[in-house]
Design a protein around this motif. Structure first.
Motif, PDB file in Angstrom:
ATOM      1  N   SER A 151       7.839   5.979   7.785  1.00  7.12           N
ATOM      2  CA  SER A 151       9.122   5.668   7.161  1.00  7.12           C
ATOM      3  C   SER A 151       8.996   5.297   5.689  1.00  7.12           C
ATOM      4  N   SER A 152       7.780   5.294   5.152  1.00 10.72           N
ATOM      5  CA  SER A 152       7.551   4.959   3.747  1.00 10.72           C
ATOM      6  C   SER A 152       7.698   6.201   2.873  1.00 10.72           C
ATOM      7  N   SER A 153       7.883   5.997   1.585  1.00 10.31           N
ATOM      8  CA  SER A 153       7.916   7.118   0.645  1.00 10.31           C
ATOM      9  C   SER A 153       6.502   7.627   0.411  1.00 10.31           C
ATOM     10  N   HIS A 154       6.333   8.952   0.468  1.00 11.65           N
ATOM     11  CA  HIS A 154       5.021   9.564   0.279  1.00 11.65           C
ATOM     12  C   HIS A 154       4.904  10.250  -1.078  1.00 11.65           C
ATOM     13  N   ALA A 155       5.838   9.950  -1.957  1.00  9.97           N
ATOM     14  CA  ALA A 155       5.843  10.557  -3.283  1.00  9.97           C
ATOM     15  C   ALA A 155       4.779   9.918  -4.169  1.00  9.97           C
ATOM     16  N   ALA A 156       4.511  10.564  -5.317  1.00 14.73           N
ATOM     17  CA  ALA A 156       3.573   9.997  -6.281  1.00 14.73           C
ATOM     18  C   ALA A 156       4.075   8.635  -6.755  1.00 14.73           C
ATOM     19  N   GLY A 157       3.133   7.763  -7.097  1.00  8.41           N
ATOM     20  CA  GLY A 157       3.441   6.403  -7.505  1.00  8.41           C
ATOM     21  C   GLY A 157       2.590   5.435  -6.707  1.00  8.41           C
ATOM     22  N   THR A 158       2.696   4.151  -7.015  1.00  2.90           N
ATOM     23  CA  THR A 158       1.935   3.151  -6.268  1.00  2.90           C
ATOM     24  C   THR A 158       2.339   3.183  -4.803  1.00  2.90           C
ATOM     25  N   PRO A 159       1.397   3.367  -3.878  1.00  2.00           N
ATOM     26  CA  PRO A 159       1.753   3.418  -2.456  1.00  2.00           C
ATOM     27  C   PRO A 159       2.314   2.079  -1.974  1.00  2.00           C
ATOM     28  N   VAL A 160       3.406   2.154  -1.243  1.00  2.00           N
ATOM     29  CA  VAL A 160       4.022   0.969  -0.652  1.00  2.00           C
ATOM     30  C   VAL A 160       4.263   1.247   0.822  1.00  2.00           C
ATOM     31  N   LEU A 161       3.654   0.430   1.684  1.00  2.00           N
ATOM     32  CA  LEU A 161       3.860   0.533   3.121  1.00  2.00           C
ATOM     33  C   LEU A 161       5.105  -0.277   3.454  1.00  2.00           C
ATOM     34  N   ASP A 162       6.196   0.425   3.743  1.00  4.78           N
ATOM     35  CA  ASP A 162       7.486  -0.233   3.910  1.00  4.78           C
ATOM     36  C   ASP A 162       7.566  -1.010   5.219  1.00  4.78           C
ATOM     37  N   ASP A 163       8.105  -2.217   5.127  1.00  4.41           N
ATOM     38  CA  ASP A 163       8.459  -3.014   6.302  1.00  4.41           C
ATOM     39  C   ASP A 163       9.924  -2.725   6.583  1.00  4.41           C
ATOM     40  N   ILE A 164      10.197  -1.861   7.554  1.00 10.03           N
ATOM     41  CA  ILE A 164      11.548  -1.363   7.760  1.00 10.03           C
ATOM     42  C   ILE A 164      12.426  -2.335   8.538  1.00 10.03           C
ATOM     43  N   ASN A 174      -5.400  -0.749  -6.153  1.00  9.70           N
ATOM     44  CA  ASN A 174      -6.547   0.135  -6.412  1.00  9.70           C
ATOM     45  C   ASN A 174      -6.481   1.425  -5.598  1.00  9.70           C
ATOM     46  N   MET A 175      -5.290   1.887  -5.326  1.00  9.69           N
ATOM     47  CA  MET A 175      -5.098   3.116  -4.552  1.00  9.69           C
ATOM     48  C   MET A 175      -4.653   4.241  -5.475  1.00  9.69           C
ATOM     49  N   PRO A 176      -4.936   5.500  -5.119  1.00 11.91           N
ATOM     50  CA  PRO A 176      -4.480   6.618  -5.942  1.00 11.91           C
ATOM     51  C   PRO A 176      -2.955   6.661  -6.014  1.00 11.91           C
ATOM     52  N   THR A 177      -2.429   7.086  -7.160  1.00 11.06           N
ATOM     53  CA  THR A 177      -0.981   7.100  -7.372  1.00 11.06           C
ATOM     54  C   THR A 177      -0.424   8.516  -7.409  1.00 11.06           C
ATOM     55  N   ASP A 178      -1.222   9.496  -6.996  1.00 11.86           N
ATOM     56  CA  ASP A 178      -0.761  10.887  -7.012  1.00 11.86           C
ATOM     57  C   ASP A 178      -0.233  11.347  -5.665  1.00 11.86           C
ATOM     58  N   GLY A 179      -0.057  10.421  -4.725  1.00  9.14           N
ATOM     59  CA  GLY A 179       0.433  10.755  -3.397  1.00  9.14           C
ATOM     60  C   GLY A 179      -0.662  11.010  -2.385  1.00  9.14           C
ATOM     61  N   SER A 180      -1.920  11.077  -2.838  1.00  6.54           N
ATOM     62  CA  SER A 180      -3.017  11.424  -1.927  1.00  6.54           C
ATOM     63  C   SER A 180      -3.434  10.277  -1.013  1.00  6.54           C
ATOM     64  N   ALA A 181      -2.900   9.064  -1.242  1.00  7.55           N
ATOM     65  CA  ALA A 181      -3.199   7.952  -0.330  1.00  7.55           C
ATOM     66  C   ALA A 181      -2.528   8.145   1.024  1.00  7.55           C
ATOM     67  N   TRP A 182      -1.516   9.004   1.069  1.00  7.61           N
ATOM     68  CA  TRP A 182      -0.785   9.248   2.308  1.00  7.61           C
ATOM     69  C   TRP A 182      -1.376  10.446   3.040  1.00  7.61           C
TER      70      TRP A 182
END
Length: 216
Positions: A151-164, A174-182
């Motif tokens: 349910s989180s956004s998988h777009a480029a940017g700082t990864p955020v694991l959403d609490d829905i 310290n995570m990649p911001t190009d979307g590859s963390a997902w």
């Protein structure tokens, strides 16, 4: 379609917006769906800001749920843990008794003295990290939260694991911001071609893949 947030086991982790403090008594459950790829001292849950570090760790032979003043342990061989999709549940009864539950590895013994547990970080404890990924972490009982990779956004940017449910999102550090963390774990095969192309000739309705599977 199933998604997961990946952790490299080197220097990345995710911090909650605010710490969650679980009382010494009163029932709650924390259900984790995740995978550990390798290495020992994989810290999955952690907090140190309340004077006594609390955590969930896999040390290569046991899952260790540490709360203020003590812990409970569930033995699980690394050959069954590393690389497997895991579901682990941390359970506290109304009286404050705690144990780890797993359909794959059984249950730990109850620790029967009331102890507090705190949480403000995923996948890091000082210099220790977790190499693997998180699909979801769900809390019920004293608190209500659902950190959902799907349910989180998988777009480029700082990864955020959403609490829905609770809105206490976990922000990647310290995570990649190009979307590859997902990680997209969808196992299906999608084939899009046009009839009349060199792949499917005019009038043809079936595409045969190299493994012998037919798609219409």
């Amino acid at each position: 379609m199933s998604w997961a947030l990946q952790f490299d086991g080197v220097n990345d982790y995710a911090d909650l917006a605010s710490q969650i403090d679980f009382a010494t008594t009163g029932a709650y459950e924390i259900t984790l769906s995740f995978k550990i790829e390798s290495q020992t001292n994989n810290y999955i849950l952690y907090s140190s800001s309340s004077g006594s570090a609390t955590s969930l760790n896999y040390n290569g032979t046991q899952f260790v749920w540490k709360f203020s003043g003590s812990d409970t342990k569930l033995t699980a061989a690394s050959s069954s843990v590393y690389g497997a999709d895991l579901t682990i549940k941390l359970v506290q009864t109304a009286a404050g008794h705690k144990r780890i539950e797993s359909a794959d590895f059984g249950n730990s013994s109850y620790y029967t003295s009331a102890r507090a547990f705190h949480l403000n970080r995923f996948c890091a404890q000082n210099g220790f990290r977790m190499k693997g990924y998180i699909e979801s972490i769900v809390v019920s009982g004293q608190h209500s939260h659902n950190w959902s990779a799907a349910s989180s956004s998988h777009a480029a940017g700082t990864p955020v694991l959403d609490d829905i449910i609770g809105g206490n999102d976990a922000t990647g550090v310290n995570m990649p911001t190009d979307g590859s963390a997902w990680l997209n774990q969808s196992s299906g095969i999608s084939v899009k071609v046009l009839r009349g192309s060199s792949i499917i000739a005019s009038g043809q309705t079936t595409l045969t893949l190299s493994n012998g599977t037919d798609y219409t």
